[in-house]
Design a protein around this motif. Structure first.
Motif, PDB file in Angstrom:
ATOM      1  N   GLN A   1      91.350  21.565  33.804  1.00 43.21           N
ATOM      2  CA  GLN A   1      91.648  22.919  34.422  1.00 43.21           C
ATOM      3  C   GLN A   1      90.826  23.875  33.546  1.00 43.21           C
ATOM      4  N   GLY A   2      90.117  24.918  34.032  1.00 35.67           N
ATOM      5  CA  GLY A   2      89.451  25.765  33.384  1.00 35.67           C
ATOM      6  C   GLY A   2      87.965  25.618  33.156  1.00 35.67           C
ATOM      7  N   THR A   3      87.306  24.375  33.453  1.00 29.42           N
ATOM      8  CA  THR A   3      86.033  23.915  33.065  1.00 29.42           C
ATOM      9  C   THR A   3      85.371  23.609  34.591  1.00 29.42           C
ATOM     10  N   ASP A   4      84.074  23.389  34.535  1.00 29.14           N
ATOM     11  CA  ASP A   4      83.385  23.300  35.803  1.00 29.14           C
ATOM     12  C   ASP A   4      83.138  21.908  36.175  1.00 29.14           C
ATOM     13  N   ALA A   5      82.905  21.468  37.440  1.00 25.00           N
ATOM     14  CA  ALA A   5      82.191  20.419  37.842  1.00 25.00           C
ATOM     15  C   ALA A   5      80.772  20.672  38.110  1.00 25.00           C
ATOM     16  N   LEU A   6      79.879  19.957  37.212  1.00 19.84           N
ATOM     17  CA  LEU A   6      78.262  20.280  37.358  1.00 19.84           C
ATOM     18  C   LEU A   6      77.692  19.094  37.899  1.00 19.84           C
ATOM     19  N   PHE A   7      76.822  19.276  38.869  1.00 23.40           N
ATOM     20  CA  PHE A   7      76.003  18.118  39.621  1.00 23.40           C
ATOM     21  C   PHE A   7      74.749  18.596  39.458  1.00 23.40           C
ATOM     22  N   ARG A   8      73.763  17.458  39.329  1.00 25.91           N
ATOM     23  CA  ARG A   8      72.378  17.601  38.911  1.00 25.91           C
ATOM     24  C   ARG A   8      71.292  16.820  40.056  1.00 25.91           C
TER      25      ARG A   8
ATOM     26  N   ALA B   1      84.520  17.382  43.977  1.00 23.79           N
ATOM     27  CA  ALA B   1      85.334  17.721  42.608  1.00 23.79           C
ATOM     28  C   ALA B   1      86.684  18.008  42.875  1.00 23.79           C
ATOM     29  N   GLY B   2      87.564  17.452  41.658  1.00 25.43           N
ATOM     30  CA  GLY B   2      88.903  17.714  41.740  1.00 25.43           C
ATOM     31  C   GLY B   2      89.423  18.241  40.106  1.00 25.43           C
TER      32      GLY B   2
END
Length: 197
Positions: A83-90, A191-192
């Protein structure tokens, strides 16, 4: 008069450069294709027993633009984040054509019960740092890229605050060519949020 002289020297310099450039052969892109817009003369010949019999008149040929892109995922397509962080995809895209070109991007987002609590955004790594910090957020067209060049794109999926229940979010990244002839989904992401029991 001084300004006119400077322009004349500039024109002579460009003219001399073009002669020098074409004298070494037809310029090619890094992947070996002829550059879009290149013009040259062609002449057909007919031979018999290795002896030329007929020769056509010269025809001027102009190379059209070949639009071809490649892309590669550089991250998993599914992530669970605290919680509070981002899922980041490249996703990295490469201009494999023969002229300057860009892609037009689109993101779709879906969650359970048609809510949109997650924030989904697309970023372009114009700083070429490999990090999302310093990257530019885009909503449609990416930067123009020369043949053989590549660009890294980030899909950032940001979860809602801890007070909002969520089962996660899904996003689809699509791209179409600048002339609109080809459109394709590059990838789908899930993302979850990992929450303490």
């Amino acid at each position: 008069m001084r300004r006119l002289w400077g322009v004349s020297l500039g024109v002579l310099g460009v003219w001399a450069w073009s002669i020098a450039d074409t004298s070494g052969g037809i310029p090619r892109t890094p992947n070996g294709m002829l550059w879009a817009g290149t013009t040259f003369q062609l002449r057909a010949s007919v031979s018999m027993n290795n002896q030329p019999v007929a020769l056509s008149s010269e025809a001027q040929v102009r190379v059209g633009q070949v639009i071809r892109w490649q892309w590669q995922l550089e991250s998993p397509t599914g992530q669970s984040v605290p919680q509070g962080t981002d899922a980041l995809f490249r996703v990295r895209v490469v201009n494999d054509g023969n002229g300057w070109d860009n892609l037009v991007f689109g993101l779709t987002q879906s969650e359970i019960e048609n809510t949109n609590h997650w924030s989904v955004a697309l970023f372009e790594d114009i700083a070429r740092s490999g990090q999302i910090s310093g990257s530019r957020q885009i909503s449609d067209a990416g930067s123009l890229l020369p043949p053989g060049d590549d660009m890294l794109y980030f899909v950032r999926m940001r979860p809602p605050g801890s007070s909002i229940p969520t089962d996660g979010a899904w996003s689809s990244m699509a791209a179409s060519t600048s002339n609109g002839t080809i459109s394709q989904t590059l990838s789908e992401f899930t993302a979850g949020v990992v929450r303490p029991a």
